[in-house]
Design a protein around this motif. Structure first.
Motif, PDB file in Angstrom:
ATOM      1  N   TRP A  27       0.371  -1.066   0.190  1.00 42.48           N
ATOM      2  CA  TRP A  27      -0.030  -0.355   0.063  1.00 42.48           C
ATOM      3  C   TRP A  27       1.110   1.457  -0.246  1.00 42.48           C
ATOM      4  O   TRP A  27       0.115   2.136  -0.583  1.00 42.48           O
ATOM      5  CB  TRP A  27      -0.923  -0.237   0.951  1.00 42.48           C
ATOM      6  CG  TRP A  27      -2.125  -1.074   0.368  1.00 42.48           C
ATOM      7  CD1 TRP A  27      -2.538  -2.406   0.799  1.00 42.48           C
ATOM      8  CD2 TRP A  27      -3.197  -0.551  -0.321  1.00 42.48           C
ATOM      9  NE1 TRP A  27      -3.564  -2.822   0.300  1.00 42.48           N
ATOM     10  CE2 TRP A  27      -3.919  -1.343   0.005  1.00 42.48           C
ATOM     11  CE3 TRP A  27      -3.437   0.590  -0.945  1.00 42.48           C
ATOM     12  CZ2 TRP A  27      -5.087  -1.359  -1.628  1.00 42.48           C
ATOM     13  CZ3 TRP A  27      -4.703   0.626  -1.792  1.00 42.48           C
ATOM     14  CH2 TRP A  27      -5.554  -0.750  -1.920  1.00 42.48           C
ATOM     15  N   LEU A  28       2.144   1.582   0.884  1.00 38.10           N
ATOM     16  CA  LEU A  28       2.851   2.500   0.592  1.00 38.10           C
ATOM     17  C   LEU A  28       3.157   2.384  -0.428  1.00 38.10           C
ATOM     18  O   LEU A  28       3.555   4.099  -1.334  1.00 38.10           O
ATOM     19  CB  LEU A  28       4.026   2.345   1.744  1.00 38.10           C
ATOM     20  CG  LEU A  28       3.424   2.307   3.474  1.00 38.10           C
ATOM     21  CD1 LEU A  28       4.198   2.296   4.156  1.00 38.10           C
ATOM     22  CD2 LEU A  28       2.858   4.037   3.477  1.00 38.10           C
ATOM     23  N   ALA A  29       3.827   1.291  -1.390  1.00 37.86           N
ATOM     24  CA  ALA A  29       4.077   1.256  -2.753  1.00 37.86           C
ATOM     25  C   ALA A  29       3.003   2.077  -3.560  1.00 37.86           C
ATOM     26  O   ALA A  29       3.196   2.759  -4.629  1.00 37.86           O
ATOM     27  CB  ALA A  29       4.661  -0.170  -3.525  1.00 37.86           C
ATOM     28  N   ILE A  30       1.802   1.323  -3.315  1.00 36.30           N
ATOM     29  CA  ILE A  30       0.890   2.059  -4.131  1.00 36.30           C
ATOM     30  C   ILE A  30      -0.042   3.337  -4.266  1.00 36.30           C
ATOM     31  O   ILE A  30       0.345   4.256  -4.873  1.00 36.30           O
ATOM     32  CB  ILE A  30      -0.816   1.268  -4.131  1.00 36.30           C
ATOM     33  CG1 ILE A  30      -0.258   0.076  -4.659  1.00 36.30           C
ATOM     34  CG2 ILE A  30      -2.058   2.363  -4.542  1.00 36.30           C
ATOM     35  CD1 ILE A  30      -1.590  -0.707  -4.174  1.00 36.30           C
ATOM     36  N   LEU A  31       0.749   3.819  -3.138  1.00 40.23           N
ATOM     37  CA  LEU A  31       0.432   5.100  -3.008  1.00 40.23           C
ATOM     38  C   LEU A  31       1.479   6.914  -3.092  1.00 40.23           C
ATOM     39  O   LEU A  31       1.027   7.608  -3.952  1.00 40.23           O
ATOM     40  CB  LEU A  31       0.487   5.594  -0.639  1.00 40.23           C
ATOM     41  CG  LEU A  31      -0.841   5.218  -0.464  1.00 40.23           C
ATOM     42  CD1 LEU A  31      -0.729   5.069   0.967  1.00 40.23           C
ATOM     43  CD2 LEU A  31      -2.582   5.927  -0.855  1.00 40.23           C
ATOM     44  N   GLY A  32       2.744   5.858  -2.661  1.00 43.87           N
ATOM     45  CA  GLY A  32       4.227   6.617  -3.879  1.00 43.87           C
ATOM     46  C   GLY A  32       3.745   6.653  -4.656  1.00 43.87           C
ATOM     47  O   GLY A  32       4.373   7.591  -5.378  1.00 43.87           O
ATOM     48  N   LEU A  33       3.051   5.381  -5.753  1.00 46.82           N
ATOM     49  CA  LEU A  33       3.106   5.273  -6.625  1.00 46.82           C
ATOM     50  C   LEU A  33       2.143   6.532  -8.030  1.00 46.82           C
ATOM     51  O   LEU A  33       2.800   7.085  -8.703  1.00 46.82           O
ATOM     52  CB  LEU A  33       2.409   4.153  -7.244  1.00 46.82           C
ATOM     53  CG  LEU A  33       3.011   3.850  -8.994  1.00 46.82           C
ATOM     54  CD1 LEU A  33       4.074   3.614  -9.473  1.00 46.82           C
ATOM     55  CD2 LEU A  33       2.284   2.637  -9.421  1.00 46.82           C
ATOM     56  N   VAL A  34       1.261   6.402  -6.940  1.00 47.03           N
ATOM     57  CA  VAL A  34       0.250   7.881  -7.358  1.00 47.03           C
ATOM     58  C   VAL A  34       1.051   9.301  -6.749  1.00 47.03           C
ATOM     59  O   VAL A  34       0.729  10.370  -7.681  1.00 47.03           O
ATOM     60  CB  VAL A  34      -1.399   7.356  -6.310  1.00 47.03           C
ATOM     61  CG1 VAL A  34      -2.013   8.859  -6.406  1.00 47.03           C
ATOM     62  CG2 VAL A  34      -2.146   6.356  -6.372  1.00 47.03           C
ATOM     63  N   SER A  35       1.727   9.297  -5.583  1.00 38.96           N
ATOM     64  CA  SER A  35       1.943  10.397  -5.175  1.00 38.96           C
ATOM     65  C   SER A  35       2.997  11.602  -6.350  1.00 38.96           C
ATOM     66  O   SER A  35       3.593  12.265  -6.227  1.00 38.96           O
ATOM     67  CB  SER A  35       2.653  10.540  -3.925  1.00 38.96           C
ATOM     68  OG  SER A  35       1.729  10.079  -2.803  1.00 38.96           O
ATOM     69  N   ILE A  36       3.585  10.250  -6.645  1.00 42.39           N
ATOM     70  CA  ILE A  36       4.807  10.904  -7.502  1.00 42.39           C
ATOM     71  C   ILE A  36       4.412  11.231  -8.541  1.00 42.39           C
ATOM     72  O   ILE A  36       4.827  11.920  -9.271  1.00 42.39           O
ATOM     73  CB  ILE A  36       6.316   9.315  -7.714  1.00 42.39           C
ATOM     74  CG1 ILE A  36       7.489  10.809  -8.212  1.00 42.39           C
ATOM     75  CG2 ILE A  36       5.236   8.588  -8.760  1.00 42.39           C
ATOM     76  CD1 ILE A  36       7.901  11.259  -6.970  1.00 42.39           C
ATOM     77  N   LEU A  37       3.046  10.316  -9.370  1.00 44.82           N
ATOM     78  CA  LEU A  37       2.431  10.693 -10.214  1.00 44.82           C
ATOM     79  C   LEU A  37       1.908  12.354  -9.856  1.00 44.82           C
ATOM     80  O   LEU A  37       2.104  13.445 -11.052  1.00 44.82           O
ATOM     81  CB  LEU A  37       1.377   9.831 -11.188  1.00 44.82           C
ATOM     82  CG  LEU A  37       2.396   8.406 -11.764  1.00 44.82           C
ATOM     83  CD1 LEU A  37       0.356   7.989 -11.625  1.00 44.82           C
ATOM     84  CD2 LEU A  37       2.684   9.333 -12.736  1.00 44.82           C
TER      85      LEU A  37
END
Ligand code: SF4
Ligand code: SF4
Length: 733
Positions: A117-127
């Motif tokens: 989940w941190l990777a998913i949120l990180g992915l959204v955030s970096i976008l």
């Protein structure tokens, strides 16, 4: 281990070895450069508070979260980065074996869930961050960009790498799902399972994807190791140290309020003993900044938040706090080989290195060393004089900086050398400095007219010495004593204090300039002269009293700041309040009762040295809230983000020749609210905004007055005439 894993393992460890070696070399270089700075022993005390602040600012992203979307996205990317480091570590097990994973936690569903989940949120955030950078790119037509002057490829590179590493994490997991080597259930790792659903059952895919992930990560490390000035990447490591070593570890925002004293070899300079041939007077060479200054420059992320708030930059001046920091950083690192070889000039300007030491020196480093720190483009200067003198010391840059860079201290340090050693500063400010030295006030008014403002009041204003039982010493200030508009504020405050039964007394002719304009222009000598005289006078006035009873009320935020925050550096400890704080207290305790509300719409301009520098935001608003009808109308830029009037940093006594006038910009904002009254809490803001209103030909429609005058009009409507600046305020009913 299959043949694919043998190859992936060798390649992964080979590229890692190269990257780590380069990174260690880069860190050593960076440490060596930072150590070139002057000592600063004040940065090591109170380690408990420093640690707490560093952890709170990092974990809480306190500064960044004011920019809510960016702050939240950056927070997830930061946390994602920590998790990513674990996942990159995991990849080393995966290049060795497609079933590999982190020991101990690798098979734990909770670990799988959290990292997923941190990777998913990180992915959204970096976008989100990439989108924000693209939307604000300097090349975009129209609008101002906070990224103007930032090294854009570096930002895109760092963000692109994070995106790629995150994606590869899901590809690795996807291959594990497809080959039935994935331990976590769908509920714990839904995206990984979804990716696995479209990938082939190919065991080598796990190790190859892990190798790609390691290669991308190590490419990042190699690139940043080869670019030690790449703050957008290095801040991830340096920000912790920069926050830990900030000037005021317990303060909400460090580097505001008091200025750092002028130091030489880490010790504050006393002008009774200082010798320009032995002591460093301000900063003339980049290595004369303290090591913390050099750490500041290295840590800048090039985010441009400071630039976006800077009144100078926003009105077309050449000063951008970001570009100033970047210029100093690039210069320090370009000059470093010369300095590290033993080069540098001593205080008399002589070269310290021998010819042999410099024999094999890189010509570019030698050329960099020849550049003057302050100089025009033609002179090859690093900082243009117009940049240096455009600063109003408003502190908006310091307030916004997410990594606690202390711009104002650095700017004033450079001014100190220019003024004290080079006598180089805008010539029009020379009159002000001469007046301070000769007459003790910037206007050059005769000292025996300091009490003229008391004439015509219907009560006696007591002097210290005539009375001993005063509670507050009323510090009138030079503007309050000599400047016509400010004199009305002084009279209004005295009238209100008298009305509320507060026992106060003035120094009268015993008062002299607090020294603020001298200190902020860089003339520490004149500042110390004035400040020592005042400290002596005040200590005498409060003789025998403990600190809590040495109370001073000041109407000028510059005096308020200097007396309260800076006189302690010279042995003067006082409890200083701004008049709006005292008035708010008197109203809230029923000692002053507003009876007739002021009408017509009121907006409030936060003075930088009251608000941002000293965090006094609520009291003036509380006073106005009781004295006006309806709600206070806020300007778009208010409180912490208030926009300077243009007078701070001794700019009041310099001509504003470049760009749009700052006061006009602010007045346009005030007038856009539709308010008929612009309330202020500073005599300089009052002058600047009045000039701005008159310049726009709106003097008949809009009135600029002090908060005290608004309150007096409401408390004693009959008092309106008589020079208290309340006569034109519209009243309700
Ligand atoms: S103190 Fe104010 S004027 Fe000076 S650089 Fe910072 S934001 Fe700009
Ligand atoms: S706000 Fe701080 S980190 Fe961002 S550009 Fe300005 S100085 Fe650098």
């Amino acid at each position: 281990m299959g043949s694919v894993q043998i190859v992936t393992t060798i390649l992964a460890f080979a590229i890692t070895a190269v990257a780590v070696w380069l990174a260690v070399r880069a860190v050593m270089k960076m440490v060596a450069v930072i150590r070139l700075g002057q000592p600063d022993p004040t940065r090591f005390g109170d380690k408990g508070t420093r640690t707490k602040t560093m952890l709170a600012e990092t974990a809480g992203h306190t500064r960044m979260l004011r920019w809510s979307v960016v702050g939240a996205a950056h927070w997830f990317v930061m946390v994602g980065f920590i998790v990513l480091s674990l996942l990159v570590l995991e990849a080393y097990f995966e290049v060795v074996s497609p079933t590999g994973g982190l020991p101990l936690v690798g098979n734990w569903a909770i670990y799988g869930l959290v990292t997923e989940w941190l990777a998913i949120l990180g992915l959204v955030s970096i976008l989100v961050l990439i989108a924000i950078r693209l939307r604000n790119r300097p090349t975009r037509p129209g609008g101002k960009s906070r990224f103007t002057g930032s090294t854009m490829w570096q930002g895109y590179f760092v963000e692109g790498i994070i995106l790629a590493v995150l994606i590869m994490g899901f590809v690795i997991r996807g291959f594990k799902v497809a080959t039935d080597h994935f331990e976590y259930p769908v509920w714990a790792a839904p995206l990984s399972h979804a990716v696995g659903g479209v990938l082939p059952n190919w065991e080598a895919g796990v190790s190859i994807a892990a190798l790609v992930k390691i290669a991308i990560s190590m490419t990042w490390l190699i690139v940043i190791a080869l670019n030690v000035t790449m703050g957008v990447a290095w801040h991830r490591f340096l920000a912790f140290f920069n926050i830990f070593f900030k000037r005021d570890p317990g303060a909400n925002v460090s580097g505001l309020g008091a200025l750092r004293p002028m130091t030489s070899q880490g010790k504050p300079l006393d002008f009774e003993e200082a010798d320009p041939e032995k002591d460093q007077f301000g900063v003339a060479q980049v290595e004369q900044f303290t090591w913390k200054g050099l750490l500041d420059f290295s840590t800048c992320t090039e985010c441009g938040r400071c630039q976006s708030q800077c009144p100078a930059w926003n009105t077309g001046k050449p000063l951008s706090p970001k570009l100033l920091v970047l210029s100093l950083r690039d210069h320090a690192y370009a000059k470093a080989p010369y300095l590290l070889a033993g080069g540098g000039k001593d205080l008399t300007g002589e070269e310290k290195a021998t010819a042999a030491q410099l024999a094999h020196m890189d010509v570019l480093a030698l050329a960099e060393a020849e550049k003057p720190l302050i100089g025009t483009a033609e002179e090859g200067g690093i900082i243009d004089p117009d940049v240096l003198w455009s600063c109003t010391t408003c502190g908006a840059c310091v307030e916004q900086c997410p990594v606690d860079i202390e711009h104002v201290d650095h700017i004033v340090d450079m001014r100190r050398y220019q003024v004290l050693i080079e006598s180089s500063f805008p010539s029009e400010a020379g009159v002000m400095l001469r007046n301070l030295e000769n007459k003790g006030n910037p206007w050059g008014a005769p000292q025996n007219t300091r009490e003229d403002w008391t004439k015509g009041l219907d009560f006696e204003v007591p002097r210290v010495g005539e009375v001993d039982d005063f509670e507050y010493l009323f510090w009138v200030g030079c503007a309050g004593a000599f400047e016509d508009r400010a004199k009305k504020t002084t009279r209004a405050v005295a009238t209100l204090l008298n009305e509320a039964g507060v026992k106060f007394a003035i120094l009268g002719e015993g008062e002299t300039c607090s020294g603020d304009p001298a200190r902020r222009i860089g003339n520490e000598f004149v500042f110390q002269m004035l400040a020592q005289q005042n400290v002596e006078t005040l200590n005498e006035a409060f003789e025998g009293r403990e600190k809590s009873k040495r109370k001073i009320v000041a109407t000028c935020p510059h005096c308020f700041n200097t007396l309260g925050n800076e006189y302690g550096q010279l042995g003067g400890e006082f409890e200083v309040v701004h008049h709006t704080q005292l008035l708010a207290h008197l109203v809230s305790t029923g000692k002053l009762t507003p009876v007739q509300p002021v009408d017509g719409g009121v907006t409030y301009h936060d003075p930088c040295y009251l608000g941002r520098h000293n965090r006094v935001f609520a009291p003036p608003r509380e006073v106005l809230g009781t004295a006006i009808s309806g709600e206070l109308t806020e300007m778009p830029r208010n409180s912490e983000r208030s926009f300077c009037c243009g007078a701070g940093g001794a700019r009041m006594w310099m001509e504003e020749k470049i760009g749009k006038r700052i006061n006009v910009d602010r007045v346009e904002e005030a007038m856009s609210t539709g308010a008929k009254t612009v309330a202020v809490g500073c005599p300089f803001c009052s002058t600047m905004l009045n000039d701005g209103v008159n310049g726009k030909g709106a003097g008949e429609q809009v009135e600029v007055v002090d908060v005290a005058s608004v309150l007096l009009r409401s408390v004693k409507p009959e008092q309106a005439p008589g020079g208290t600046d309340t006569e034109r305020l519209p009243v309700a009913g």
